[in-house]
Design an enzyme around this catalytic site. Structure first.
Site, PDB file in Angstrom:
ATOM      1  N   TRP A   3    -117.891 -40.409  25.640  1.00 16.36           N
ATOM      2  CA  TRP A   3    -118.673 -41.166  26.985  1.00 16.36           C
ATOM      3  C   TRP A   3    -117.279 -41.040  28.070  1.00 16.36           C
ATOM      4  O   TRP A   3    -116.319 -41.618  27.864  1.00 16.36           O
ATOM      5  CB  TRP A   3    -119.189 -42.431  26.730  1.00 16.36           C
ATOM      6  CG  TRP A   3    -119.843 -42.848  28.149  1.00 16.36           C
ATOM      7  CD1 TRP A   3    -120.781 -42.315  28.752  1.00 16.36           C
ATOM      8  CD2 TRP A   3    -119.844 -44.204  28.741  1.00 16.36           C
ATOM      9  NE1 TRP A   3    -121.187 -43.208  29.563  1.00 16.36           N
ATOM     10  CE2 TRP A   3    -120.542 -44.263  29.531  1.00 16.36           C
ATOM     11  CE3 TRP A   3    -118.848 -45.382  28.145  1.00 16.36           C
ATOM     12  CZ2 TRP A   3    -120.517 -45.487  30.194  1.00 16.36           C
ATOM     13  CZ3 TRP A   3    -119.267 -46.575  28.808  1.00 16.36           C
ATOM     14  CH2 TRP A   3    -119.699 -46.671  30.139  1.00 16.36           C
ATOM     15  N   ASP A  36    -118.528 -49.209  20.092  1.00 19.84           N
ATOM     16  CA  ASP A  36    -119.280 -49.326  21.012  1.00 19.84           C
ATOM     17  C   ASP A  36    -120.671 -49.025  20.663  1.00 19.84           C
ATOM     18  O   ASP A  36    -121.018 -47.749  20.102  1.00 19.84           O
ATOM     19  CB  ASP A  36    -118.676 -48.105  22.045  1.00 19.84           C
ATOM     20  CG  ASP A  36    -119.529 -47.937  23.359  1.00 19.84           C
ATOM     21  OD1 ASP A  36    -120.574 -48.907  23.585  1.00 19.84           O
ATOM     22  OD2 ASP A  36    -119.300 -47.199  24.155  1.00 19.84           O
ATOM     23  N   LYS A  62    -130.520 -49.419  26.606  1.00 21.74           N
ATOM     24  CA  LYS A  62    -131.301 -48.509  26.238  1.00 21.74           C
ATOM     25  C   LYS A  62    -132.410 -49.046  25.399  1.00 21.74           C
ATOM     26  O   LYS A  62    -133.659 -48.654  25.311  1.00 21.74           O
ATOM     27  CB  LYS A  62    -130.612 -47.454  25.478  1.00 21.74           C
ATOM     28  CG  LYS A  62    -129.161 -46.856  26.028  1.00 21.74           C
ATOM     29  CD  LYS A  62    -129.630 -45.761  26.860  1.00 21.74           C
ATOM     30  CE  LYS A  62    -128.577 -45.758  28.197  1.00 21.74           C
ATOM     31  NZ  LYS A  62    -127.345 -45.235  28.125  1.00 21.74           N
TER      32      LYS A  62
HETATM   33  N1  PMP Z   1    -121.084 -46.553  26.128  1.00 21.34           N
HETATM   34  C1  PMP Z   1    -121.872 -45.381  25.960  1.00 21.34           C
HETATM   35  C2  PMP Z   1    -121.336 -44.530  24.777  1.00 21.34           C
HETATM   36  C3  PMP Z   1    -122.971 -45.163  26.760  1.00 21.34           C
HETATM   37  O1  PMP Z   1    -123.419 -44.106  26.418  1.00 21.34           O
HETATM   38  C4  PMP Z   1    -123.275 -46.137  27.752  1.00 21.34           C
HETATM   39  C5  PMP Z   1    -124.074 -45.867  28.603  1.00 21.34           C
HETATM   40  N2  PMP Z   1    -124.249 -44.475  29.264  1.00 21.34           N
HETATM   41  C6  PMP Z   1    -122.521 -47.300  27.794  1.00 21.34           C
HETATM   42  C7  PMP Z   1    -121.330 -47.542  26.798  1.00 21.34           C
HETATM   43  C8  PMP Z   1    -122.586 -48.213  28.679  1.00 21.34           C
HETATM   44  O2  PMP Z   1    -124.035 -48.676  29.270  1.00 21.34           O
HETATM   45  P1  PMP Z   1    -124.398 -49.710  30.032  1.00 21.34           P
HETATM   46  O3  PMP Z   1    -123.096 -50.311  30.728  1.00 21.34           O
HETATM   47  O4  PMP Z   1    -125.266 -49.053  31.068  1.00 21.34           O
HETATM   48  O5  PMP Z   1    -124.824 -50.748  29.024  1.00 21.34           O
END
Ligand code: PMP
Length: 402
Positions: free
Chosen positions: A133, A215, A251
């Protein structure tokens, strides 16, 4: 020192730039396969029914108010999030060695965890998968880490995990390196290690005294089952490793803009919990003081109420729609006789698929078919629906044939 009028333009953030190009496009057949958000088969964002129901209930609850939350957030939220991740009966929870801190979604959890490790514990080196990411690097550097390194992950030729490269890079990592691991539904490749592969990865991490930083942005999204998608995290924790895990509820609860996240900290020794918590309190205090209430309250209410929790089959609805789009796309490409193998579309898991399309082919899809995806060839499967799947398959076929 740099004067404000000599400031250079910062580079655009690809995923937001591509999303904007999609929104600005007026073509009737345009398709958005870029940004990582769930869409229904009608191409619409989805408020999970259980979330809507809980919001209405909370809005009518006159005992609630808008007072500050504690620095570490709602206890009812962070303990439920930690149990969702590890399973309520995990030894780390039962032995009082694990706790959670409410954060600003997954990104905020990564930031709090990284800043704690860099500034309070002096960690300097972090490893991320190649590819990963695109925000991991920036978050860790901004948190005080100074040595960014990559471990091999994706074998582009065979469209699979490069396990030997991965293990070799871990073997060569200096002691106390922090290793960022995607808990499930690896972004962007959609390729996760098997249980046996995770066991090998954990072995090297333990032997080499590396620090695992999970993560978990897609728990439930990969398989539709919260337990199954937490397997790797639970396995590492059951080996007694000290570790942290960033959790996002963007998500799996569809709460993207509410910024609901948690960082779970798992310690070896229960007596370290109170001092660690107190230092994390200072990390958060100096960053944003305390988190917002709304999203955390929704998740806490759902997770702590077995009747509502059962309604979380919405996760299954989302996961199953993605799985059916994966098999639908693969079938169509195979039926069209599109050159290349397309099995990876169904062997990959989660929201994203790493199609193997080249930057030139991506450009062709954008310019000629108004299908928007990232330069790496990553597509968000949720952008595909029963209405546009034939169009997308045909466009990919014609592009690959060029
Ligand atoms: N880690 C990964 C691998 C992700 O794909 C995402 C969202 N695209 C995030 C962390 C963080 O997402 P958010 O801050 O929106 O919870």
């Amino acid at each position: 020192m740099c004067g404000i009028n000599s400031m250079k333009l910062g580079p655009p953030i690809e995923v937001f730039a591509v999303n904007k190009a999609y929104l600005d496009d007026t073509h009737p057949d345009k398709v958005n396969l870029s940004i990582g958000a769930y869409r229904t088969d009608e191409g619409k964002p989805w408020v999970l029914p259980v979330v809507r129901k809980t919001e209405l209930q909370l809005a009518n609850d006159e005992t609630l108010n808008h007072e500050y939350l504690p620095v570490l957030g709602l206890e009812a939220f962070s303990s439920a999030a930690t149990s969702m991740l590890l399973g309520a009966d995990h030894s780390a929870i039962l032995e009082g060695r694990a706790f959670g801190v409410q954060t600003l979604s997954g990104t905020g959890a990564l930031r709090v965890g990284a800043e704690f490790l860099a500034r309070q514990l002096g960690y300097k080196t972090f490893y991320f998968s190649q590819p990963t990411w695109e925000n991991h690097r920036l978050v860790f550097l901004n948190s005080g880490f100074t040595e960014p390194r990559e471990y091999r992950y994706w074998d582009a030729n065979n469209r699979t995990l490069d396990l030997n490269g991965f293990l070799e890079d871990l073997q060569g990592a200096p002691e106390n390196s922090v290793i960022i691991l995607h808990a499930c539904a690896h972004n962007p490749t959609g390729c996760d290690p098997t249980h046996e592969q995770w066991e090998k990865i954990a072995q090297v991490i333990e032997e080499k005294k590396l620090f695992p930083f999970f993560d978990s942005a897609y728990q439930g999204f990969a398989s539709g089952e919260l337990e199954k998608d937490a397997w790797a995290v639970r396995y590492f924790a059951s080996r007694g490793l000290e570790m942290v895990c960033a959790q996002s509820f963007a998500k799996n609860f569809g709460l993207y803009n509410e910024r609901v996240g948690n960082i779970t900290v798992i310690l070896k020794d229960k007596q370290d919990l109170i001092p660690v918590k107190s230092q994390l309190t200072l990390t958060v205090r100096g960053m944003y003081s305390n988190p917002p209430n709304h999203g955390g309250r929704i998740v806490a209410t759902v997770l702590n109420n077995p009747q509502l929790y059962d309604e979380k089959e919405s996760i299954r609805t989302m996961a199953n729609r993605i799985l059916s789009m994966r098999s639908g796309l693969k079938e169509r490409l195979q039926r069209l006789g599109t050159p290349g193998t397309w099995d990876h579309i169904t062997s990959q898991i989660g929201m994203f698929s790493y199609t193997g399309l080249s930057p030139r082919q991506v450009e062709h899809l954008v310019n000629n078919y108004h299908i928007y995806l990232l330069k790496s060839g990553r597509i968000n499967m949720c952008g595909i629906s029963t209405k546009n799947i034939d169009y997308v398959a045909k466009a990919i076929n014609e592009t690959v044939l060029l």
